[in-house]
Scaffold this active site. Sequence first.
Site, PDB file in Angstrom:
ATOM      1  N   TYR A  39       0.848  -1.205   0.000  1.00 37.21           N
ATOM      2  CA  TYR A  39       0.000   0.000   0.000  1.00 37.21           C
ATOM      3  C   TYR A  39       0.884   1.255   0.000  1.00 37.21           C
ATOM      4  CZ  TYR A  39      -3.096   3.640   1.764  1.00 37.21           C
ATOM      5  OH  TYR A  39      -3.788   4.828   1.929  1.00 37.21           O
ATOM      6  N   LYS A  61      -1.998  21.359  -3.469  1.00 38.51           N
ATOM      7  CA  LYS A  61      -1.106  20.229  -3.727  1.00 38.51           C
ATOM      8  C   LYS A  61      -1.633  19.364  -4.871  1.00 38.51           C
ATOM      9  CE  LYS A  61       0.740  16.144  -1.344  1.00 38.51           C
ATOM     10  NZ  LYS A  61      -0.105  15.029  -1.786  1.00 38.51           N
ATOM     11  N   GLY A  89       7.234  11.725   1.265  1.00 40.05           N
ATOM     12  CA  GLY A  89       6.180  10.787   1.640  1.00 40.05           C
ATOM     13  C   GLY A  89       6.799   9.461   2.044  1.00 40.05           C
ATOM     14  N   ARG A  90       7.093   8.633   1.051  1.00 38.71           N
ATOM     15  CA  ARG A  90       7.595   7.284   1.356  1.00 38.71           C
ATOM     16  C   ARG A  90       8.905   7.320   2.145  1.00 38.71           C
ATOM     17  NH1 ARG A  90       5.518   7.285  -3.618  1.00 38.71           N
ATOM     18  NH2 ARG A  90       3.857   5.811  -4.169  1.00 38.71           N
ATOM     19  N   THR A 147      -5.558  19.166  -1.444  1.00 37.36           N
ATOM     20  CA  THR A 147      -5.068  18.234  -2.479  1.00 37.36           C
ATOM     21  C   THR A 147      -6.094  18.159  -3.606  1.00 37.36           C
ATOM     22  OG1 THR A 147      -3.795  16.988  -0.877  1.00 37.36           O
ATOM     23  CG2 THR A 147      -4.345  15.846  -2.915  1.00 37.36           C
ATOM     24  N   HIS A 157       1.363  13.095  -6.713  1.00 37.47           N
ATOM     25  CA  HIS A 157       0.815  12.277  -5.628  1.00 37.47           C
ATOM     26  C   HIS A 157       1.640  11.001  -5.434  1.00 37.47           C
ATOM     27  CE1 HIS A 157      -3.107  12.135  -3.258  1.00 37.47           C
ATOM     28  NE2 HIS A 157      -2.532  11.002  -2.894  1.00 37.47           N
ATOM     29  N   ASP A 204       7.091  17.525  -4.556  1.00 39.59           N
ATOM     30  CA  ASP A 204       7.299  16.172  -4.030  1.00 39.59           C
ATOM     31  C   ASP A 204       7.181  15.155  -5.151  1.00 39.59           C
ATOM     32  OD1 ASP A 204       4.643  15.236  -4.419  1.00 39.59           O
ATOM     33  OD2 ASP A 204       4.046  15.610  -2.348  1.00 39.59           O
ATOM     34  N   THR A 205       7.301  13.919  -4.800  1.00 38.80           N
ATOM     35  CA  THR A 205       7.255  12.712  -5.643  1.00 38.80           C
ATOM     36  C   THR A 205       8.651  12.254  -6.038  1.00 38.80           C
ATOM     37  OG1 THR A 205       5.056  13.227  -6.528  1.00 38.80           O
ATOM     38  CG2 THR A 205       6.343  11.576  -7.716  1.00 38.80           C
ATOM     39  N   TYR A 261      -9.061  17.024   1.820  1.00 41.28           N
ATOM     40  CA  TYR A 261      -9.768  16.542   0.638  1.00 41.28           C
ATOM     41  C   TYR A 261     -11.170  17.107   0.739  1.00 41.28           C
ATOM     42  CZ  TYR A 261      -6.391  12.855  -0.569  1.00 41.28           C
ATOM     43  OH  TYR A 261      -5.283  12.153  -0.966  1.00 41.28           O
ATOM     44  N   SER A 268      -2.950  14.111   7.103  1.00 37.76           N
ATOM     45  CA  SER A 268      -3.920  13.859   6.033  1.00 37.76           C
ATOM     46  C   SER A 268      -5.354  13.827   6.559  1.00 37.76           C
ATOM     47  CB  SER A 268      -3.593  12.510   5.390  1.00 37.76           C
ATOM     48  OG  SER A 268      -4.686  12.033   4.642  1.00 37.76           O
TER      49      SER A 268
HETATM   50  N1  FMN Z   1      -1.425  12.776  -0.318  1.00 42.26           N
HETATM   51  C1  FMN Z   1      -2.483  13.463   0.157  1.00 42.26           C
HETATM   52  O1  FMN Z   1      -2.659  14.629  -0.189  1.00 42.26           O
HETATM   53  N2  FMN Z   1      -3.352  12.865   1.037  1.00 42.26           N
HETATM   54  C2  FMN Z   1      -3.207  11.584   1.454  1.00 42.26           C
HETATM   55  O2  FMN Z   1      -4.006  11.081   2.243  1.00 42.26           O
HETATM   56  C3  FMN Z   1      -2.109  10.849   0.951  1.00 42.26           C
HETATM   57  N3  FMN Z   1      -1.902   9.568   1.341  1.00 42.26           N
HETATM   58  C4  FMN Z   1      -0.773   8.916   0.935  1.00 42.26           C
HETATM   59  C5  FMN Z   1      -0.512   7.630   1.415  1.00 42.26           C
HETATM   60  C6  FMN Z   1       0.663   6.985   1.069  1.00 42.26           C
HETATM   61  C7  FMN Z   1       0.939   5.614   1.597  1.00 42.26           C
HETATM   62  C8  FMN Z   1       1.601   7.620   0.222  1.00 42.26           C
HETATM   63  C9  FMN Z   1       2.895   6.948  -0.144  1.00 42.26           C
HETATM   64  C10 FMN Z   1       1.344   8.882  -0.270  1.00 42.26           C
HETATM   65  C11 FMN Z   1       0.155   9.542   0.068  1.00 42.26           C
HETATM   66  N4  FMN Z   1      -0.112  10.826  -0.395  1.00 42.26           N
HETATM   67  C12 FMN Z   1      -1.213  11.505   0.062  1.00 42.26           C
HETATM   68  C13 FMN Z   1       0.829  11.503  -1.294  1.00 42.26           C
HETATM   69  C14 FMN Z   1       1.930  12.219  -0.492  1.00 42.26           C
HETATM   70  O3  FMN Z   1       1.414  13.328   0.196  1.00 42.26           O
HETATM   71  C15 FMN Z   1       3.034  12.713  -1.415  1.00 42.26           C
HETATM   72  O4  FMN Z   1       2.483  13.509  -2.433  1.00 42.26           O
HETATM   73  C16 FMN Z   1       3.830  11.573  -2.042  1.00 42.26           C
HETATM   74  O5  FMN Z   1       4.031  10.526  -1.120  1.00 42.26           O
HETATM   75  C17 FMN Z   1       5.175  12.083  -2.523  1.00 42.26           C
HETATM   76  O6  FMN Z   1       5.885  11.081  -3.167  1.00 42.26           O
HETATM   77  P1  FMN Z   1       7.024  10.188  -2.424  1.00 42.26           P
HETATM   78  O7  FMN Z   1       6.286   9.162  -1.650  1.00 42.26           O
HETATM   79  O8  FMN Z   1       7.789   9.605  -3.552  1.00 42.26           O
HETATM   80  O9  FMN Z   1       7.829  11.118  -1.544  1.00 42.26           O
END
Ligand code: FMN
Length: 395
Positions: A45, A267, A345-346, A177, A291, A322-323, A151, A127
């Site tokens: 996940y 975002k 994030g990750r 977002t 995302h 990000d990303t 959201y 979040s």
């Molecule tokens: N972004 C949101 O705006 N709301 C969320 O609830 C949300 N849940 C996420 C859950 C997971 C497990 C992951 C990995 C990302 C989620 N994201 C969410 C996106 C992150 O905010 C972020 O944009 C993204 O993880 C950045 O990429 P990276 O994981 O490569 O750093």
Amino acid sequence: RDFGPLLKFKKPVLSPRKRRLAAALTIEDLRAIAKRRTPKPAFDYTDGAAEEELSLARARQAFQDVTFHPRILRDVSKVDTSRVVLGAPSALPFGIAPTGFTRMMQTEGEYAGASAAGAAGIPFALSTMGTASIEDVRAANPAGRNWFQLYMWKDRDRSMALVERAAAAGFEALVVTVDVPVAGARLRDARNGMTIPPTLTPRTVLNAIPRPAWWINFLTTEPLAFASLDRWSGTVAELLDTMFDPTVDYEDLAWIKEQWPGKLVVKGVQSVEDASRLAEMGVDAIVLSNHGGRQLDRAPIPFHLLPEVAREVKGSTEIHLDTGIMSGADIVSAIALGADFTLIGRAYLYGLMAGGRPGVDRAIEILSTQIERTMRLLGVSSLDQLEPGHVTQLQ
Ligand code: FMN
């Protein structure tokens, strides 16, 4: 016998967790530990992305395709890694991105993220789909900087009730977002039969055998639930489709802007046109993001968009990105090409799964050390000295 000389060389005794974390030198190392310690559905996940996972793979590759161009013979005995972001200082040029269902990865979840961010002097974003409440996050990071990610749900009153709670709890920024009009197709979740909350099937029980620590935590701490939603049971995709409102548009955003007294961040920006329009609207920051590759696959790579977006809007709104960030060098590259700030994030979630709060601390420490060292080797002593000439990227 005199054991003195031998004892002198005895290493300090570290707990197994500390030893494990200290041995991780990169975020990829933390990811490997996380994978061993976390049940497959929860790891997938987090680690997974949408469809063929090309958005994520390409975003990571874009950072790896960077060539740095160092300057020599500069005094880099001291380096300053701090940044002013949304009007206040951050000790490092990154903050923690909002992530949903974080306590599923490891039960310390958002508490670990928020308290580690507070200790490191960087912002933490909670979040809407978080597993700790707005008030509990505030308690975990009482003196630090908390942002709330929104959201817009079909039920607007419910969304705005959350916004009011965030304002009352002293959250300084609202991160709206905008890249989830509908849920992305996360195929690993579908294949794993991922449900919320996780259900015990013969397969999950078998999977638990080599990962006892995760299961002991899961069974002995507060039940896993979305803190801002009523009880939900079903698949992740069903949940997202029930909640998210595909009608949300620029007018709704203008309406939110009127309601929210603090800083407003948007975002999920993926084009120069949208970046310019948001800057004209007067939002405080945009986040160039796909995302983490979890929504549209084959999406634009934020790092590739960055130079043109910076040419268009730098100075009129803050540019966050990000990303795909997996190292301090990635962050330095983004700052050089015009990002004001970045989010991870990750990178922090791998730390969390590898070892709870100390694991998040380790992730932040790894990135911080890499940022400092990269800056020194580039010949800059503050982030403001980074400029596009320090980086070339293959497109
Ligand atoms: N972004 C949101 O705006 N709301 C969320 O609830 C949300 N849940 C996420 C859950 C997971 C497990 C992951 C990995 C990302 C989620 N994201 C969410 C996106 C992150 O905010 C972020 O944009 C993204 O993880 C950045 O990429 P990276 O994981 O490569 O750093």
